[in-house]
Design an enzyme around this catalytic site. Sequence first.
Site, PDB file in Angstrom:
ATOM      1  N   ALA A  46       0.741  -1.019  -0.513  1.00 54.97           N
ATOM      2  CA  ALA A  46       0.287   0.300   0.004  1.00 54.97           C
ATOM      3  C   ALA A  46       0.643   0.962   0.447  1.00 54.97           C
ATOM      4  O   ALA A  46       2.184   0.907  -0.177  1.00 54.97           O
ATOM      5  CB  ALA A  46      -1.089  -0.302   1.533  1.00 54.97           C
ATOM      6  N   ASN A  47       0.299   1.917  -0.165  1.00 50.25           N
ATOM      7  CA  ASN A  47       1.214   4.084   0.308  1.00 50.25           C
ATOM      8  C   ASN A  47       0.393   4.516   1.452  1.00 50.25           C
ATOM      9  O   ASN A  47      -1.065   4.179   1.410  1.00 50.25           O
ATOM     10  CB  ASN A  47       1.484   4.466  -0.952  1.00 50.25           C
ATOM     11  N   ARG A  48       1.199   5.559   1.361  1.00 49.76           N
ATOM     12  CA  ARG A  48       0.347   6.583   1.795  1.00 49.76           C
ATOM     13  C   ARG A  48      -0.709   7.768   1.946  1.00 49.76           C
ATOM     14  O   ARG A  48      -1.380   8.748   2.619  1.00 49.76           O
ATOM     15  CB  ARG A  48       1.124   7.793   2.825  1.00 49.76           C
ATOM     16  N   SER A  49      -1.101   7.147   0.564  1.00 56.79           N
ATOM     17  CA  SER A  49      -2.398   8.158   0.395  1.00 56.79           C
ATOM     18  C   SER A  49      -3.342   8.153   1.195  1.00 56.79           C
ATOM     19  O   SER A  49      -4.319   6.724   1.383  1.00 56.79           O
ATOM     20  CB  SER A  49      -2.331   7.312  -0.884  1.00 56.79           C
ATOM     21  N   ALA A  86      -2.978   7.504  -5.722  1.00 58.06           N
ATOM     22  CA  ALA A  86      -1.438   7.560  -5.680  1.00 58.06           C
ATOM     23  C   ALA A  86      -1.950   5.650  -6.438  1.00 58.06           C
ATOM     24  O   ALA A  86      -1.586   4.912  -4.972  1.00 58.06           O
ATOM     25  CB  ALA A  86      -1.518   7.510  -4.240  1.00 58.06           C
TER      26      ALA A  86
END
Length: 217
Positions: free
Chosen positions: A29-32, A95
């Site tokens: 995952a990512n921080r968006s 993102a």
Amino acid sequence: RAAGVLAGRHVLVTAGPTHEPIDPVRYIANRSSGKQGFAIAAALAELGARVTLVAGPVALATPAGVDRVDVETAAEMAAAVGAALPADAAVMVAAVADWRVEQAAAQKLKKDAAAPAPLALVANPDILAGLSTDPRRPRLLVGFAAETEQVVAHATAKRARKGADWIVANDVSGDVMGGDANAVQLVTAQGFETWERLPKAAVAARLAERIAAALAG
Ligand code: C5P
């Protein structure tokens, strides 16, 4: 309320991260947070547009008057974007994960193995770049660029590489991801503009006005 300046227009927005499964319980995952994309969808709807919001996994309420399609992976996001066409404009704020695990495990990976299994990654489709060469390309195609250095230079290169009309560039080296404010630069064929630091809702309102003006012109 009087019909807005975007009445009769269909605008597609992507927002949030994507989750790429590793096994049934784990993912990349990512921080968006999805906040900027959701704010843009809300602002476009307020101007009277029909808005399709393709959202990755986020904890946000659906803005009033917006048609939301929830997805998890980049592949699902690409399919949902294709299914939502045609659109007069598209604003790709998501993102999207650059890579996914080539073959997600059907069963939970066990930690008692001698060594952790290496993850084989493959590239995800670039949804924005794909849309720019699609026969159904929206008339106005807007991308985002999250950078931590040389923001305008990278965004200008990204605009050309991806075939977007505009790139909204932001410096994410500070507290932008997950926060409520954003400082952006708008890169167009004419050059770039620096917008002052604003709440994400205000960035969204200004961008929606610009989109309305571009579609009217
Ligand atoms: O290449 P980069 O990820 O920095 O590009 C960001 C822009 O491209 C954003 O508008 C994002 O929504 C879009 N993008 C996409 N599909 C991808 C990767 C990025 O639509 N696989």
